[in-house]
Design an enzyme around this catalytic site. Structure first.
Site, PDB file in Angstrom:
ATOM      1  N   LYS A  91       0.976  -1.261   0.253  1.00 45.65           N
ATOM      2  CA  LYS A  91       0.392  -0.042  -0.303  1.00 45.65           C
ATOM      3  C   LYS A  91       0.699   1.413   0.362  1.00 45.65           C
ATOM      4  O   LYS A  91       0.557   1.972  -0.879  1.00 45.65           O
ATOM      5  CB  LYS A  91      -0.493   0.153   1.809  1.00 45.65           C
ATOM      6  CG  LYS A  91      -2.272  -0.804   1.481  1.00 45.65           C
ATOM      7  CD  LYS A  91      -3.005  -0.061   2.245  1.00 45.65           C
ATOM      8  CE  LYS A  91      -4.234  -0.897   2.482  1.00 45.65           C
ATOM      9  NZ  LYS A  91      -4.207  -1.687   3.663  1.00 45.65           N
ATOM     10  N   TYR A 145       7.476  -5.721  -1.554  1.00 45.39           N
ATOM     11  CA  TYR A 145       7.999  -4.700  -1.786  1.00 45.39           C
ATOM     12  C   TYR A 145       9.061  -4.917  -3.312  1.00 45.39           C
ATOM     13  O   TYR A 145       8.662  -3.759  -4.170  1.00 45.39           O
ATOM     14  CB  TYR A 145       9.770  -5.346  -1.486  1.00 45.39           C
ATOM     15  CG  TYR A 145      10.835  -3.836  -0.974  1.00 45.39           C
ATOM     16  CD1 TYR A 145      10.940  -2.271  -0.772  1.00 45.39           C
ATOM     17  CD2 TYR A 145      11.555  -4.424  -2.296  1.00 45.39           C
ATOM     18  CE1 TYR A 145      11.731  -1.692  -0.709  1.00 45.39           C
ATOM     19  CE2 TYR A 145      12.912  -3.048  -1.971  1.00 45.39           C
ATOM     20  CZ  TYR A 145      12.819  -1.647  -1.370  1.00 45.39           C
ATOM     21  OH  TYR A 145      13.635  -0.972  -0.954  1.00 45.39           O
TER      22      TYR A 145
HETATM   23  P1  NAD Z   1      14.186   3.555   5.954  1.00 42.39           P
HETATM   24  O1  NAD Z   1      13.668   2.246   6.195  1.00 42.39           O
HETATM   25  O2  NAD Z   1      15.316   3.815   6.865  1.00 42.39           O
HETATM   26  O3  NAD Z   1      12.804   4.713   5.715  1.00 42.39           O
HETATM   27  C1  NAD Z   1      12.217   4.550   4.961  1.00 42.39           C
HETATM   28  C2  NAD Z   1      11.112   5.630   5.533  1.00 42.39           C
HETATM   29  O4  NAD Z   1      10.265   5.874   4.853  1.00 42.39           O
HETATM   30  C3  NAD Z   1      11.147   5.651   7.045  1.00 42.39           C
HETATM   31  O5  NAD Z   1      11.707   6.936   7.408  1.00 42.39           O
HETATM   32  C4  NAD Z   1      10.225   4.724   7.229  1.00 42.39           C
HETATM   33  O6  NAD Z   1       9.109   5.397   9.009  1.00 42.39           O
HETATM   34  C5  NAD Z   1       9.036   5.958   6.107  1.00 42.39           C
HETATM   35  N1  NAD Z   1       7.961   5.198   5.714  1.00 42.39           N
HETATM   36  C6  NAD Z   1       7.784   3.886   5.755  1.00 42.39           C
HETATM   37  N2  NAD Z   1       6.385   3.878   4.935  1.00 42.39           N
HETATM   38  C7  NAD Z   1       5.745   5.303   5.271  1.00 42.39           C
HETATM   39  C8  NAD Z   1       4.177   6.222   5.466  1.00 42.39           C
HETATM   40  N3  NAD Z   1       3.547   4.705   4.254  1.00 42.39           N
HETATM   41  N4  NAD Z   1       4.466   7.109   4.787  1.00 42.39           N
HETATM   42  C9  NAD Z   1       5.054   8.054   5.570  1.00 42.39           C
HETATM   43  N5  NAD Z   1       6.429   7.224   6.142  1.00 42.39           N
HETATM   44  C10 NAD Z   1       6.780   5.768   5.545  1.00 42.39           C
HETATM   45  O7  NAD Z   1      14.918   3.024   3.961  1.00 42.39           O
HETATM   46  P2  NAD Z   1      16.394   3.362   3.256  1.00 42.39           P
HETATM   47  O8  NAD Z   1      17.252   2.771   3.234  1.00 42.39           O
HETATM   48  O9  NAD Z   1      15.812   4.755   4.305  1.00 42.39           O
HETATM   49  O10 NAD Z   1      14.882   3.903   2.180  1.00 42.39           O
HETATM   50  C11 NAD Z   1      14.719   4.937   1.316  1.00 42.39           C
HETATM   51  C12 NAD Z   1      13.934   4.449   0.223  1.00 42.39           C
HETATM   52  O11 NAD Z   1      14.717   4.899  -0.915  1.00 42.39           O
HETATM   53  C13 NAD Z   1      13.044   3.685   0.228  1.00 42.39           C
HETATM   54  O12 NAD Z   1      11.747   3.840  -0.356  1.00 42.39           O
HETATM   55  C14 NAD Z   1      13.831   2.366   0.201  1.00 42.39           C
HETATM   56  O13 NAD Z   1      12.565   1.543  -1.108  1.00 42.39           O
HETATM   57  C15 NAD Z   1      14.549   2.967  -1.063  1.00 42.39           C
HETATM   58  N6  NAD Z   1      15.912   2.655  -1.525  1.00 42.39           N
HETATM   59  C16 NAD Z   1      16.517   2.057  -0.235  1.00 42.39           C
HETATM   60  C17 NAD Z   1      18.274   1.343  -0.640  1.00 42.39           C
HETATM   61  C18 NAD Z   1      19.381   0.764   0.544  1.00 42.39           C
HETATM   62  O14 NAD Z   1      19.707   0.191   0.162  1.00 42.39           O
HETATM   63  N7  NAD Z   1      18.977   2.200   1.703  1.00 42.39           N
HETATM   64  C19 NAD Z   1      18.052   0.811  -1.649  1.00 42.39           C
HETATM   65  C20 NAD Z   1      17.060   0.768  -2.840  1.00 42.39           C
HETATM   66  C21 NAD Z   1      15.883   1.435  -2.564  1.00 42.39           C
END
Ligand code: NAD
Ligand code: UDP
Length: 312
Positions: A91, A145
């Site tokens: 979602k 995911y």
């Molecule tokens: P993270 O889990 O630290 O950060 C995700 C943030 O989104 C968190 O602060 C969480 O509280 C918030 N969140 C989750 N669901 C939410 C919702 N429904 N409404 C509002 N906020 C919500 O992860 P990250 O590593 O910082 O990743 C950030 C983004 O980058 C993500 O979209 C992730 O898919 C993408 N990404 C990260 C990586 C990686 O290696 N770190 C790789 C590919 C993609």
């Protein structure tokens, strides 16, 4: 010129670094987060900046702010956390994309999607180029995911084609650095925390699977450069560090750099765990004039220093 910028997921690991960078450039930044995996601690140093605002909100509901740019990062990224409530994860990706795209359409904002190398699934093409369509299991434990992020890319493209929304899509490869949660569950934070506590280092499977690890500052530079490109370049574009390591090599490196007495222990490999992953970054090099600058040893040392400071 000062811009109004919304960062969804701004209290998370990557989001907190991005907010800091955007504030440093003199922008007004709204950090929207439901604090599922993000924490206030990550953005504590930014709170004194009058240009910074926090909104506790869930992106599965419509939100509106009259901004110039939106970075859509809201989504748990660690397998442990995105599998904890798989339905909420999908979602978040799908409704979250619809909601930010609707907002971008009304506000006339540019919107960047934080997509992922997981859209390539367990890749058969190696290294992964943007033209590869991937090898994703639609019904497995990672699908909430992977498929969520794939649908989000589809929605971005369709809002662009159908409604002329100005979009940017980046596919982020494994990123690490300070502000990862100690219980995040991803490999770099797990290994460093285990090493600093002299606990066993948990390798899943035999440790022959590969990943290519990017330091967070390199990613943030790539994100900002991508947002700044003209309307003729929308991506998707890979942003990652092409130096590939096996998970066993990573474990050995972390033990060496921390000087830990930890031993390696082997656990079951989770289902659908990709065997190999390495970005082809020629497109980012060409279109963004971007290259990762921080290699694994240097990035790990910075990250180890961070975890030492929060674990003591
Ligand atoms: P993270 O889990 O630290 O950060 C995700 C943030 O989104 C968190 O602060 C969480 O509280 C918030 N969140 C989750 N669901 C939410 C919702 N429904 N409404 C509002 N906020 C919500 O992860 P990250 O590593 O910082 O990743 C950030 C983004 O980058 C993500 O979209 C992730 O898919 C993408 N990404 C990260 C990586 C990686 O290696 N770190 C790789 C590919 C993609
Ligand atoms: N992994 C591991 N031990 C851990 C955590 C992860 O061996 O404590 C492995 C995991 O099985 C995968 C790789 O490290 O093969 C990267 O896992 P991570 O969860 O960081 O990211 P992703 O699988 O999404 O790339």
């Amino acid at each position: 010129m000062m811009k109004q910028i919304l960062v969804t997921g701004g209290a998370g690991f990557i989001g907190s670094h991005l907010c800091k960078r955007l504030l440093k450039e003199g922008n007004n930044v709204i950090c929207l987060d439901n604090f599922f995996t993000g924490t206030k601690n990550n953005i504590l140093p930014l709170l004194s900046d009058p240009l910074f605002e926090i909104v506790r909100f869930d992106v599965t509901h419509p939100y509106y702010a009259n901004v110039d740019e939106i970075y859509n990062l809201a989504c748990p990224a660690s397998p442990v956390h995105y599998q904890y409530d798989a339905i909420q994860t999908i979602k978040t990706s799908v409704l979250g994309a619809i909601n930010v795209l609707g907002m971008a359409k009304s506000a006339g904002a540019k919107v960047l999607q934080a997509s992922t190398s997981e859209v390539y699934g367990d890749p058969i093409v190696h290294p992964q180029t943007e033209s590869y369509w991937g090898n994703v299991n639609p019904i497995g434990i990672r699908s909430c995911y992977d498929e969520g992020k794939r649908v989000a890319e589809t929605l971005f493209m369709d809002y662009h084609r159908q409604n002329d929304v100005r979009i940017k899509i980046i596919r982020i490869f494994n990123t690490y650095g300070p502000n990862m949660h100690p219980n995040d569950g991803r490999v770099v934070s797990n290994f460093i925390v285990q090493a600093l506590k002299n606990e066993d280092i948990t390798i899943y499977g035999e440790g022959n699977q590969t990943r290519s690890f990017q330091y967070v500052d390199d990613l943030v530079e790539g994100m900002v450069r991508m947002m700044a490109t003209g309307d003729d370049f929308i991506g998707p574009v890979n942003i990652g560090n092409p130096h590939e390591f096996t998970i066993r090599q990573l474990a050995e490196k972390v033990i060496e750099l921390t000087g830990s007495s930890s031993k390696i222990t082997y656990k079951d490999l989770p289902h659908d765990d990709p065997k190999q992953r390495k970005p082809d970054i020629s497109l980012a090099q060409e279109k963004l004039d971007w290259n990762p600058n921080i290699q694994l040893d240097e990035g790990l040392l910075k990250t180890i220093k961070y975890f030492k400071s929060i674990l003591k």
